[in-house]
Scaffold this motif. Sequence first.
Motif, mmCIF file in Angstrom:
data_model
loop_
_atom_site.group_PDB
_atom_site.id
_atom_site.type_symbol
_atom_site.label_atom_id
_atom_site.label_comp_id
_atom_site.label_asym_id
_atom_site.label_seq_id
_atom_site.Cartn_x
_atom_site.Cartn_y
_atom_site.Cartn_z
ATOM 1 N N ARG A 14 0.830 -1.206 0.000
ATOM 2 C CA ARG A 14 0.000 0.000 0.000
ATOM 3 C C ARG A 14 0.863 1.254 0.000
ATOM 4 N NH1 ARG A 14 -3.989 -3.209 3.628
ATOM 5 N NH2 ARG A 14 -5.574 -3.694 2.078
ATOM 6 N N CYS A 15 1.969 1.224 0.712
ATOM 7 C CA CYS A 15 2.905 2.354 0.671
ATOM 8 C C CYS A 15 3.458 2.523 -0.739
ATOM 9 C CB CYS A 15 4.047 2.145 1.657
ATOM 10 S SG CYS A 15 3.585 2.281 3.392
ATOM 11 N N ARG A 16 3.863 1.419 -1.354
ATOM 12 C CA ARG A 16 4.406 1.472 -2.712
ATOM 13 C C ARG A 16 3.381 2.065 -3.672
ATOM 14 N NH1 ARG A 16 4.200 -0.586 -7.503
ATOM 15 N NH2 ARG A 16 2.393 -1.838 -6.917
ATOM 16 N N HIS A 35 0.862 6.716 7.663
ATOM 17 C CA HIS A 35 -0.539 6.413 7.355
ATOM 18 C C HIS A 35 -0.797 4.913 7.354
ATOM 19 C CE1 HIS A 35 -4.505 6.773 5.523
ATOM 20 N NE2 HIS A 35 -4.127 5.842 4.667
ATOM 21 N N TRP A 36 0.171 4.146 6.880
ATOM 22 C CA TRP A 36 0.015 2.690 6.803
ATOM 23 C C TRP A 36 0.617 1.964 7.992
ATOM 24 C CZ3 TRP A 36 -3.762 1.186 4.136
ATOM 25 C CH2 TRP A 36 -4.166 1.897 3.005
ATOM 26 N N GLY A 37 0.890 2.689 9.076
ATOM 27 C CA GLY A 37 1.257 2.037 10.331
ATOM 28 C C GLY A 37 2.728 1.892 10.622
ATOM 29 N N PHE A 38 3.585 2.469 9.805
ATOM 30 C CA PHE A 38 5.017 2.426 10.077
ATOM 31 C C PHE A 38 5.376 3.670 10.880
ATOM 32 C CE2 PHE A 38 4.637 -0.222 6.292
ATOM 33 C CZ PHE A 38 5.396 -1.325 6.652
ATOM 34 N N ARG A 39 5.562 3.494 12.166
ATOM 35 C CA ARG A 39 5.805 4.636 13.054
ATOM 36 C C ARG A 39 7.272 5.058 13.070
ATOM 37 N NH1 ARG A 39 1.119 5.713 12.251
ATOM 38 N NH2 ARG A 39 -0.493 4.602 13.348
ATOM 39 N N ASP A 40 8.161 4.143 12.768
ATOM 40 C CA ASP A 40 9.598 4.423 12.784
ATOM 41 C C ASP A 40 10.099 4.522 11.349
ATOM 42 O OD1 ASP A 40 12.496 3.518 12.609
ATOM 43 O OD2 ASP A 40 12.280 3.720 14.784
ATOM 44 N N GLU A 41 10.567 5.694 10.958
ATOM 45 C CA GLU A 41 10.967 5.930 9.566
ATOM 46 C C GLU A 41 12.128 5.039 9.131
ATOM 47 O OE1 GLU A 41 11.992 9.680 6.624
ATOM 48 O OE2 GLU A 41 11.456 10.057 8.705
ATOM 49 N N SER A 42 13.115 4.842 10.003
ATOM 50 C CA SER A 42 14.261 4.017 9.606
ATOM 51 C C SER A 42 13.841 2.554 9.439
ATOM 52 C CB SER A 42 15.417 4.151 10.596
ATOM 53 O OG SER A 42 15.033 3.715 11.882
ATOM 54 N N HIS A 43 12.946 2.074 10.286
ATOM 55 C CA HIS A 43 12.427 0.709 10.140
ATOM 56 C C HIS A 43 11.691 0.569 8.806
ATOM 57 C CE1 HIS A 43 10.571 -3.106 11.165
ATOM 58 N NE2 HIS A 43 9.395 -2.589 10.839
ATOM 59 N N ARG A 47 12.725 -1.948 5.687
ATOM 60 C CA ARG A 47 11.781 -2.949 5.179
ATOM 61 C C ARG A 47 11.442 -2.706 3.706
ATOM 62 N NH1 ARG A 47 11.537 -7.521 8.151
ATOM 63 N NH2 ARG A 47 11.469 -6.979 10.337
ATOM 64 N N PHE A 48 11.249 -1.446 3.348
ATOM 65 C CA PHE A 48 10.926 -1.129 1.959
ATOM 66 C C PHE A 48 12.101 -1.513 1.057
ATOM 67 C CE2 PHE A 48 10.196 1.287 -1.840
ATOM 68 C CZ PHE A 48 8.828 1.336 -1.958
ATOM 69 N N ARG A 49 13.310 -1.183 1.475
ATOM 70 C CA ARG A 49 14.499 -1.511 0.676
ATOM 71 C C ARG A 49 14.661 -3.023 0.546
ATOM 72 N NH1 ARG A 49 19.224 0.474 3.458
ATOM 73 N NH2 ARG A 49 18.062 2.403 3.335
ATOM 74 N N GLU A 50 14.396 -3.763 1.616
ATOM 75 C CA GLU A 50 14.469 -5.227 1.553
ATOM 76 C C GLU A 50 13.488 -5.773 0.515
ATOM 77 O OE1 GLU A 50 13.596 -6.724 5.448
ATOM 78 O OE2 GLU A 50 15.471 -5.967 6.292
ATOM 79 N N ARG A 51 12.304 -5.206 0.479
ATOM 80 C CA ARG A 51 11.241 -5.711 -0.408
ATOM 81 C C ARG A 51 11.420 -5.269 -1.855
ATOM 82 N NH1 ARG A 51 5.404 -6.731 0.175
ATOM 83 N NH2 ARG A 51 4.863 -7.509 -1.885
ATOM 84 N N TYR A 52 11.789 -3.991 -2.072
ATOM 85 C CA TYR A 52 11.788 -3.435 -3.429
ATOM 86 C C TYR A 52 13.177 -3.085 -3.965
ATOM 87 C CZ TYR A 52 6.819 -3.297 -2.538
ATOM 88 O OH TYR A 52 5.524 -3.651 -2.224
ATOM 89 N N GLY A 53 14.202 -3.267 -3.160
ATOM 90 C CA GLY A 53 15.567 -3.097 -3.651
ATOM 91 C C GLY A 53 16.152 -1.702 -3.547
ATOM 92 N N VAL A 54 15.335 -0.718 -3.258
ATOM 93 C CA VAL A 54 15.803 0.669 -3.110
ATOM 94 C C VAL A 54 14.992 1.342 -2.005
ATOM 95 C CG1 VAL A 54 16.577 0.972 -5.512
ATOM 96 C CG2 VAL A 54 14.215 1.489 -4.903
ATOM 97 N N PRO A 55 15.516 2.409 -1.414
ATOM 98 C CA PRO A 55 14.731 3.148 -0.420
ATOM 99 C C PRO A 55 13.476 3.749 -1.059
ATOM 100 C CG PRO A 55 17.039 3.826 -0.369
ATOM 101 C CD PRO A 55 16.855 2.951 -1.580
ATOM 102 N N PRO A 56 12.452 4.021 -0.265
ATOM 103 C CA PRO A 56 11.191 4.501 -0.824
ATOM 104 C C PRO A 56 11.299 5.807 -1.604
ATOM 105 C CG PRO A 56 11.161 4.614 1.573
ATOM 106 C CD PRO A 56 12.384 3.876 1.187
#
Length: 78
Positions: A14-16, A35-43, A47-56
């Motif tokens: 949903r963030c993507r 908005h989608w429940g990620f309260r810690d920006e670095s976390h 996680r986004f980089r792990e999933r999609y290969g680059v930072p958001p």
Amino acid sequence: MSVVDHIRSRRLERCRRDLLDPTQRTRPVSAIAQHWGFRDESHFNRRFRERYGVPPGTYREQAWRAVANDQAPGANGQ
């Protein structure tokens, strides 16, 4: 996949999707993540980089550059 992993996966997707949404182009990445429940920006960034290969932020910029070059968002394996 555990329930926690499944929920996290859906939230990341949903963030993507929001990062690619033209109506949210000026909305900060951190606001989308919160908005989608990620309260810690670095976390969220990890996680986004792990999933999609680059930072958001990079993902968003690459997608919008692809649009500007008349390619589909998420091209180049994203």
